[in-house]
Write a protein that holds these residues in place. Sequence first.
Motif, short mmCIF file in Angstrom:
data_model
loop_
_atom_site.label_atom_id
_atom_site.label_comp_id
_atom_site.label_asym_id
_atom_site.label_seq_id
_atom_site.Cartn_x
_atom_site.Cartn_y
_atom_site.Cartn_z
N ALA A 269 0.85 -1.19 0.00
CA ALA A 269 0.00 0.00 0.00
C ALA A 269 0.89 1.25 0.00
N HIS A 270 0.38 2.30 0.57
CA HIS A 270 1.04 3.61 0.54
C HIS A 270 2.27 3.68 1.43
N ARG A 271 2.18 3.02 2.60
CA ARG A 271 3.21 3.23 3.63
C ARG A 271 4.58 2.77 3.16
N GLY A 272 5.49 3.70 3.05
CA GLY A 272 6.86 3.35 2.68
C GLY A 272 7.07 3.08 1.21
N PRO A 337 -4.55 0.17 -6.27
CA PRO A 337 -5.42 1.28 -5.94
C PRO A 337 -5.33 1.60 -4.45
N SER A 338 -6.05 2.62 -4.03
CA SER A 338 -6.11 2.95 -2.60
C SER A 338 -6.72 1.82 -1.79
N HIS A 339 -7.58 1.08 -2.43
CA HIS A 339 -8.31 0.02 -1.71
C HIS A 339 -7.32 -0.97 -1.13
N LEU A 340 -7.20 -0.90 0.18
CA LEU A 340 -6.18 -1.69 0.86
C LEU A 340 -6.40 -3.17 0.64
N GLU A 341 -5.33 -3.85 0.42
CA GLU A 341 -5.27 -5.31 0.27
C GLU A 341 -5.90 -5.81 -1.03
N HIS A 376 1.70 -5.65 4.14
CA HIS A 376 0.36 -5.28 4.63
C HIS A 376 0.45 -4.23 5.72
N GLY A 377 -0.62 -3.47 5.89
CA GLY A 377 -0.75 -2.62 7.07
C GLY A 377 -1.32 -3.47 8.20
N ASP A 378 -1.03 -3.10 9.44
CA ASP A 378 -1.54 -3.92 10.54
C ASP A 378 -3.06 -3.83 10.65
N ALA A 379 -3.61 -2.65 10.37
CA ALA A 379 -5.08 -2.54 10.45
C ALA A 379 -5.72 -3.26 9.27
N SER A 380 -5.14 -3.16 8.12
CA SER A 380 -5.79 -3.77 6.96
C SER A 380 -5.63 -5.28 6.93
N PHE A 381 -4.52 -5.79 7.43
CA PHE A 381 -4.35 -7.25 7.43
C PHE A 381 -5.47 -7.89 8.26
N ASN A 410 3.77 -3.13 10.68
CA ASN A 410 2.90 -2.93 11.84
C ASN A 410 3.33 -1.69 12.61
N ASN A 411 2.65 -0.58 12.32
CA ASN A 411 2.99 0.64 13.06
C ASN A 411 2.03 0.89 14.21
N GLN A 412 1.27 -0.12 14.54
CA GLN A 412 0.41 -0.15 15.72
C GLN A 412 -0.71 0.87 15.71
N VAL A 413 -1.06 1.33 14.51
CA VAL A 413 -2.19 2.24 14.38
C VAL A 413 -2.67 2.20 12.94
N GLY A 414 -3.96 2.37 12.75
CA GLY A 414 -4.51 2.44 11.40
C GLY A 414 -5.16 3.79 11.22
N PHE A 415 -4.49 4.69 10.53
CA PHE A 415 -4.92 6.09 10.36
C PHE A 415 -5.01 6.74 11.75
N THR A 416 -6.21 6.79 12.37
CA THR A 416 -6.26 7.28 13.75
C THR A 416 -6.84 6.21 14.67
C1 LIG Z 1 -10.46 -0.61 1.54
C2 LIG Z 1 -10.04 0.68 2.16
N1 LIG Z 1 -10.74 1.22 3.16
C3 LIG Z 1 -10.37 2.38 3.72
C4 LIG Z 1 -9.26 3.04 3.29
C5 LIG Z 1 -8.83 4.37 3.92
N2 LIG Z 1 -7.54 4.21 4.62
C6 LIG Z 1 -6.40 4.57 4.07
S1 LIG Z 1 -5.08 4.20 5.02
C7 LIG Z 1 -6.04 3.59 6.24
C8 LIG Z 1 -5.41 3.06 7.50
C9 LIG Z 1 -4.57 1.88 7.19
O1 LIG Z 1 -3.97 1.38 8.34
P1 LIG Z 1 -2.90 0.25 8.24
O2 LIG Z 1 -3.41 -0.87 7.42
O3 LIG Z 1 -2.48 -0.11 9.62
O4 LIG Z 1 -1.71 0.93 7.43
P2 LIG Z 1 -0.85 2.20 7.84
O5 LIG Z 1 -1.41 3.39 7.11
O6 LIG Z 1 -0.90 2.36 9.30
O7 LIG Z 1 0.50 1.89 7.35
C10 LIG Z 1 -7.37 3.67 5.88
C11 LIG Z 1 -8.49 3.25 6.73
C12 LIG Z 1 -8.57 2.47 2.21
N3 LIG Z 1 -7.50 3.05 1.69
N4 LIG Z 1 -8.95 1.29 1.69
#
Ligand SMILES: Cc1ncc(C[n+]2csc(CCOP(=O)(O)OP(=O)(O)O)c2C)c(N)n1
Length: 950
Positions: A269-272, A337-341, A376-381, A410-416
């Motif tokens: 995803a976006h992070r890094g 895309p932005s859509h995580l995972e 993966h992001g920790d919140a999205s995984f 795993n940065n221990q937070v998902g957005f806020t």
């Molecule tokens: C399917 C989906 N839902 C919501 C979002 C909005 N969104 C962007 S980043 C994010 C938090 C992601 O947290 P995490 O997976 O832990 O990754 P981090 O940004 O902390 O690296 C959210 C909810 C998105 N991009 N994709």
Amino acid sequence: MERPDVDGLNTGYAALLLEQYLDNPGAVPEEWRDLFESEPEVLLRRQPGLARLLERAAADGDGHVLPAAPAPPRPAEPAPAPAPPETAEDTELLGGVAAAMALVKAIRMHGHLAARLDPLGSEPPGDPALEPERLIPKLTPELQARIPASLLRLHVEGEMLADALPRLFETYTGTIAYEIEHISDHEERVWLRQAIESGRYRRTLSSDERVRLLRRLSQVEGMERYLRRAFLGQKQFSVEGLDVMIPMLDEAIELAAAGGAHEVVVGMAHRGRLNVLAHVVGRPYETILREFEGERTIEAVVSTDEGGSGDVKYHLGAQGTRSTPTGDITITLVSNPSHLEAVDPVVEGRARAEQTDRSSRQGYHDPAVALPVLIHGDASFAGQGSVAETLNLQALPGYSTGGTLHLIANNQVGFTTDPESGRSTRYSSDLAKGFDIPIVHVNADDPEAALAAIRLALAYRRRFGHDVVVDLVGYRRHGHNEQDEAAYTQPLLAGAIEDHPTAREQFAARLVADGELTQEQADQLEQDVLAELRRAHETLKETFGRPEPAPRDDTHVPGATGDEVVTAVAADRLRALNEQLLRIPEGFTPHPKLMRQLERRRETLESGGIDWGQAEALAFASLLVEGIPIRLTGQDTERGTFSHRHDVLHDVSTGATFTPLQHLEGAGAAFEIHNSALSEYACVGFEYGYAAAAPEALVLWEAQFGDFVNGAQIIIDQFIAAGLSKWRESTRLTLLLPHGYEGNGPEHSSARLERFLQLAAQENLRIANCTTSGQYFHLLRRQALDATARPLVVMTPKGLLRLKQAGSTLEDLASGEFRPVLDDANPDRERIERLVLCQGKVYYDIVGHEERENGPRVAVARLEQLYPFPTERVKAVFAAYPNLREVVWAQEEPQNMGAWRAIRHRLEETKPEGVPLLYIGRPWRASPSEGYPTAHLREQDRIARAALGL
Ligand SMILES: Cc1ncc(C[n+]2csc(CCOP(=O)(O)OP(=O)(O)O)c2C)c(N)n1
């Protein structure tokens, strides 16, 4: 549950039970299992004769329960016998062994709960089972000194338990921790324990390696800092807090190359991502800086004649070549895309395509060729369902990629959102446990441990060919992005992070303390990176104001109509292929009823009535002998949901399978067909990725019913439809979506044609609905052979699969082509006042209506290709009727669905002036169809009558 009567027990019986337990813990009654596991010392004290057996359990190193198998009926209770004599010393020693076993088991299973995984120093939760003091009465230091470590199959150093135990504890509870005891395969568990405890993947780095690692961390941090300072407030989704992720990827790439891979396919995803682009893929700093300056890059999407929208810089894919000690390797960062995972299955499909040699009839899959890596992001995984769907593909024969390296950033937070609000499990990684996947947690502030985690993970993948998860526990130095203030919502965390030294600073301090380099040298590494970035930026700035390079010639990629493609196949060749498709190996007996059905294909070839299944098989066979590989997947696709395909035959007595399409004479291309997992999201994503990496192949995915394709809506919207515009990425992925109103209710009627038509623009897709098997034959061949790759969406039939009128003749396949419009066959055009245009199955409802002849002034034409809209051909049809008074669009879908709203303006543009355009179909509806068959029949009848003007 009643505790077994230990005192009055026959030793022989107990020994029997224990033997059974050791072979299979599920085979003994629950109360015994409980006794063996929870308090073996009770049993031992009373039954010293069992000691040897218990020692064997310890020696197997497998003191925990496998998933329970159903317990067999309990044997009859034997008569109790007196317990044999025992000495106090024996009892004490055996008690010690039992206690040690319990402790070892606890450390291996629960050690992670006491591990120091959080760089910010939060206290691990711990677990009472890990407290040796609890067991000290039974496991005194004296006893520890008497029990050999080998008895417990410990792999840490230390001859006696007294030496080994602290090492074992440190191994499982340090800055790296493991969850492996849930794995159901005994061999894997034993291998993992051995690998972990022997420390062979935690080797000490050489001085050079450590300095190189520090340089890498300096580059990672330096780039993020430079971008933040130079482009204040622009989003970069900094990796800081997880900096070691980049050296971890370096390590993974080198190991993959050493294992024979020529490609690493990365999804993230976006992070890094910017850091990965620069340091892992090898994009020059200049191109990234150019993006920040708002310039278009050469490598990135340029605005195309199709009006390519491009994409934000942290979604763009890229490819680069890295040299490693064992040779060059390609790194592919997949566009996402932005859509995580959402990219997860796409990466898997891509990797699978890279791993597959499609030049032989059955194809050859070698997982060593490419390594898929998912970050993966920790919140999205934990939160996104595509993760689970993708994990479920890992061991399926049609989908396996020999194991994926999953890295949770795993940065221990998902957005806020804090983890407590984002998941119901302790770890982000917990989902993976259900898939038998080993999990390694590692503290992101210990770079050497992080590299060890990768070494272990990839050694496991190589050995067992399964997925593995590395949970990299770090923090997020700044807000979610560079415009966010983290302290608004996580004030305590933000405060702690502000005071926390970076991974580079800590590692530099460690190296300076160890005398590897001086503080000045460490600082210089940082300065070097900043200087390099400054230089790149200055070079870039010098180019500003210069004329832009001319757009490349190949930026216009028209969605060719395919007219120039020859889709007809000579009759003799079709005959020969048809014969081969009916050729069954000696001794193989398919179901006789099925065989009789299939053999009818000989007749239909000569006398007409070639149905869908046969036309498709002939299209496939003809492509295979022309060297076009085919991959067809979907739920129950081998047979076909409607039992119309039968590409895979089953022997009635042995269950063996035979796929005639894999045995065609002279075919130099693979035919792959797989029944899929019950997933749409991951399965369509997988095929998209496969098709993107295998542009020469015809890749098809079939929905069970088209209605279910919306489970994959993110893949459709974000990849299939928009990929060309965003990333200049197109495929010839073909979606076969059963569609048609046949009275089966709201969820077995509509593949949501309207959704695809809404997404169609700039020649990004092809959308068709064939009403004859011959048209389908030509369409498939055109899709495979057209030089221009575009995704194809086909509304496929259900009832029409075997409808006589929808069948075709050999002549239909041996001549002609796919026709986007089929005019009414009635030659008397002068008489026609009303032209009904429709698409799909409703055509047969209209022309087959019992009162069709009462509408003699009505002609019925079919639109077989809905997008790109065949304007000229439709115009030609209109022009053929000199006395038209009205044009009718008839559809069986509701007015807000189907094709009407998307093509109305096309019809308005193409119809003769002054002739009104009418709509006939179901009215506006919230649900696609009626739930009751009689209501359905009434509605179909109404539509057909209205179309015919009755
Ligand atoms: C399917 C989906 N839902 C919501 C979002 C909005 N969104 C962007 S980043 C994010 C938090 C992601 O947290 P995490 O997976 O832990 O990754 P981090 O940004 O902390 O690296 C959210 C909810 C998105 N991009 N994709």
